[in-house]
Design an enzyme around this catalytic site. Sequence first.
Site, PDB file in Angstrom:
ATOM      1  N   ASP A  21       0.846  -1.186   0.000  1.00 45.99           N
ATOM      2  CA  ASP A  21       0.000   0.000   0.000  1.00 45.99           C
ATOM      3  C   ASP A  21       0.885   1.241   0.000  1.00 45.99           C
ATOM      4  OD1 ASP A  21      -2.361   1.417  -0.038  1.00 45.99           O
ATOM      5  OD2 ASP A  21      -2.663   1.315   2.132  1.00 45.99           O
TER       6      ASP A  21
ATOM      7  N   TYR B 129       1.159   5.666  -0.427  1.00 45.54           N
ATOM      8  CA  TYR B 129       0.681   6.818   0.350  1.00 45.54           C
ATOM      9  C   TYR B 129       0.892   8.021  -0.560  1.00 45.54           C
ATOM     10  CZ  TYR B 129       0.502   9.566   4.806  1.00 45.54           C
ATOM     11  OH  TYR B 129       0.191  10.414   5.844  1.00 45.54           O
TER      12      TYR B 129
ATOM     13  N   HIS C  16      -3.805  13.933   0.890  1.00 44.39           N
ATOM     14  CA  HIS C  16      -4.020  13.041   2.039  1.00 44.39           C
ATOM     15  C   HIS C  16      -2.847  13.116   3.012  1.00 44.39           C
ATOM     16  CE1 HIS C  16      -5.139   9.580   4.441  1.00 44.39           C
ATOM     17  NE2 HIS C  16      -3.985   8.996   4.164  1.00 44.39           N
TER      18      HIS C  16
ATOM     19  N   ARG D 108       0.897  16.125  13.196  1.00 48.26           N
ATOM     20  CA  ARG D 108       2.204  16.704  13.482  1.00 48.26           C
ATOM     21  C   ARG D 108       2.120  18.219  13.437  1.00 48.26           C
ATOM     22  NH1 ARG D 108       3.532  12.397  10.243  1.00 48.26           N
ATOM     23  NH2 ARG D 108       3.591  13.793   8.468  1.00 48.26           N
TER      24      ARG D 108
ATOM     25  N   GLU E 204     -10.510   3.789   3.773  1.00 51.35           N
ATOM     26  CA  GLU E 204      -9.640   4.594   2.928  1.00 51.35           C
ATOM     27  C   GLU E 204      -9.993   4.290   1.477  1.00 51.35           C
ATOM     28  OE1 GLU E 204      -5.521   4.008   4.100  1.00 51.35           O
ATOM     29  OE2 GLU E 204      -5.716   5.524   5.674  1.00 51.35           O
TER      30      GLU E 204
ATOM     31  N   GLU F  12      -9.244   3.960  -2.190  1.00 50.22           N
ATOM     32  CA  GLU F  12      -8.024   3.751  -2.973  1.00 50.22           C
ATOM     33  C   GLU F  12      -8.351   3.003  -4.265  1.00 50.22           C
ATOM     34  OE1 GLU F  12      -4.687   2.202  -0.795  1.00 50.22           O
ATOM     35  OE2 GLU F  12      -5.306   3.137   1.097  1.00 50.22           O
TER      36      GLU F  12
ATOM     37  N   ASP G 186      -9.125   0.279   2.070  1.00 48.67           N
ATOM     38  CA  ASP G 186      -8.109  -0.099   3.060  1.00 48.67           C
ATOM     39  C   ASP G 186      -8.641   0.270   4.450  1.00 48.67           C
ATOM     40  OD1 ASP G 186      -5.757  -0.723   4.382  1.00 48.67           O
ATOM     41  OD2 ASP G 186      -4.855   1.235   3.992  1.00 48.67           O
TER      42      ASP G 186
ATOM     43  N   ARG H  50      -7.926   3.709  13.427  1.00 48.94           N
ATOM     44  CA  ARG H  50      -7.109   4.904  13.688  1.00 48.94           C
ATOM     45  C   ARG H  50      -6.518   4.948  15.094  1.00 48.94           C
ATOM     46  NH1 ARG H  50      -5.937   6.004   8.678  1.00 48.94           N
ATOM     47  NH2 ARG H  50      -7.756   6.510   7.428  1.00 48.94           N
TER      48      ARG H  50
ATOM     49  N   GLN I 196      -3.713   2.506  15.206  1.00 41.91           N
ATOM     50  CA  GLN I 196      -2.639   3.054  14.370  1.00 41.91           C
ATOM     51  C   GLN I 196      -1.830   4.114  15.120  1.00 41.91           C
ATOM     52  OE1 GLN I 196      -4.203   4.656  10.706  1.00 41.91           O
ATOM     53  NE2 GLN I 196      -2.204   5.170   9.856  1.00 41.91           N
TER      54      GLN I 196
ATOM     55  N   TYR J 125       2.191   3.050  15.448  1.00 39.98           N
ATOM     56  CA  TYR J 125       2.858   3.234  14.155  1.00 39.98           C
ATOM     57  C   TYR J 125       4.298   3.735  14.240  1.00 39.98           C
ATOM     58  CZ  TYR J 125       2.604   8.342  13.543  1.00 39.98           C
ATOM     59  OH  TYR J 125       2.797   9.696  13.642  1.00 39.98           O
TER      60      TYR J 125
ATOM     61  N   LYS K 256      -4.008  -2.049  10.127  1.00 37.26           N
ATOM     62  CA  LYS K 256      -4.335  -2.234   8.710  1.00 37.26           C
ATOM     63  C   LYS K 256      -4.469  -3.699   8.322  1.00 37.26           C
ATOM     64  CE  LYS K 256      -3.502   2.161   7.454  1.00 37.26           C
ATOM     65  NZ  LYS K 256      -4.399   2.993   6.627  1.00 37.26           N
TER      66      LYS K 256
ATOM     67  N   THR L  69      -8.792  -5.760   3.994  1.00 36.95           N
ATOM     68  CA  THR L  69      -8.727  -4.831   2.874  1.00 36.95           C
ATOM     69  C   THR L  69      -9.703  -5.373   1.833  1.00 36.95           C
ATOM     70  OG1 THR L  69      -6.374  -4.476   3.305  1.00 36.95           O
ATOM     71  CG2 THR L  69      -7.202  -3.767   1.154  1.00 36.95           C
TER      72      THR L  69
ATOM     73  N   THR M 216      -4.697   6.450   0.115  1.00 33.92           N
ATOM     74  CA  THR M 216      -5.959   7.196   0.147  1.00 33.92           C
ATOM     75  C   THR M 216      -5.966   8.307  -0.896  1.00 33.92           C
ATOM     76  OG1 THR M 216      -6.019   6.763   2.500  1.00 33.92           O
ATOM     77  CG2 THR M 216      -7.515   8.453   1.676  1.00 33.92           C
TER      78      THR M 216
ATOM     79  N   GLU N  21     -10.148  12.413   7.665  1.00 30.01           N
ATOM     80  CA  GLU N  21     -10.056  13.748   7.057  1.00 30.01           C
ATOM     81  C   GLU N  21     -11.427  14.411   6.940  1.00 30.01           C
ATOM     82  OE1 GLU N  21      -7.107  13.381   3.485  1.00 30.01           O
ATOM     83  OE2 GLU N  21      -7.832  11.413   4.063  1.00 30.01           O
TER      84      GLU N  21
HETATM   85 CA    CA Z   1      -4.017   3.028   2.880  1.00 28.70          CA
END
Ligand code: CA
Length: 413
Positions: free
Chosen positions: A122, A124, A129, A138, A194, A196, A228, A232, A235, A239, A248, A252, A345, A359
């Site tokens: 997968d 990114y 996104h 962040r 997500e 995709e 996907d 959250r 994650q 992560y 994840k 899927t 995504t 989002e």
């Molecule tokens: Ca993904």
Amino acid sequence: MTAFVDIPSGSDFPLENLPYGVFIPSGSDRPRPGTAIGDWVVDLHALEEAGLLDTAVFSSTTLNNFMAAGRPVWKAVRARLQHLLSADSGELRDNETLRSAAFHRQSDVTMVMPADIGDYTDFYSSREHATNVGTMFRDPDNALLPNWLHLPVGYHGRASSVVISGTDIRRPQGQTKPGDGPPVFGPCRLLDFELELGFFTGPGNELGQPITIQNAADHIFGFVLVNDWSARDIQKWEYVPLGPFLAKNFATSISPWIVTLDALEPFRCAGPAQDPEPLPYLKGSGDWSYDIDLEVGIQPEGSAGDDVVCRSNFRYMYWNICQQLAHHSVTGCNIRPGDLLASGTISGPDKGSYGSMLELSWRGTNPIPMSDGSERKFLQDGDTVVMRGAAKKDGLRIGFGEVSGRILPAHKG
Ligand code: CA
């Protein structure tokens, strides 16, 4: 091009599409490769056995052998099928015995996994996104990490839990860390989708011999819609430093029909301008983005239909499929027929085009109203998430059908 079967207006599957999938006819237990035309599925092994296709790849219960055969075979089979199914050709049209054996109504068959997926990766690759996520988690002023504009960031996913559209999704349990307190174990509270697209590969490369960006498209069979599913809260806690893991790996979902690059050729377009200029191994020629409209709907339990919560487009992706494949294999990593590489995504520039609830609800601060009077920050038990996609231009519609999945409550305990 006109087919000898009726194609309902607005169908995802005109004669110009001919996507590939694997189906089980009613009353049978044997999966077999097929193509979709209008409301029908055509059994490709039946055509092969009758001598109408000069291939030997469709007796299998997956499309891996066909994917391994390579672009010249893909092109020849596509051209042959378009001829056999056209109103101008009598070979199949006038053979009633074969027609009744090979044609099945889509509503009568069960679609199953189109390939034995050896590896799932997968990416990114949507700048919007990555920027949204970086802003939320962040620093809004440095939302993209320093590597992001130089290489297609990705991670190796879990192939065993890739499932076909219609498969129920069990809410995962896991370890999370609410606020400043200690870690706890329990059902995921922030379950997300997500939006995709993913592509299936073939024939692939020998270990140690990278696929160059110039040759990448010859190893890309076609696209499916990908959801996907993402936990959250799991994650967020797990992560750092190695990226997504259990957040994840529980499921899927993919759509059952693989739409080929050849069918999508009229919809190729330029992607976003890339600045800084990519390193030479990522610098190809030609336009390798695609203008494909995408949408996501949520259908709460008991509702008659779904509420569309996102409209996006595949052309927003910053890194294209050739760059993704060249980057993936540049170390010599071997790609095999039937590997699945997903885009990441697909978020666009405006709020209605964001491809995840994270989002859309901006981390839960902006709930999305539903037509049944409820609202969503993330997904609830009983929700069905439906993704649809179609490329449209000058009256031509190349559709993907849909990928859907319903959320079941977490197991107790
Ligand atoms: Ca993904």
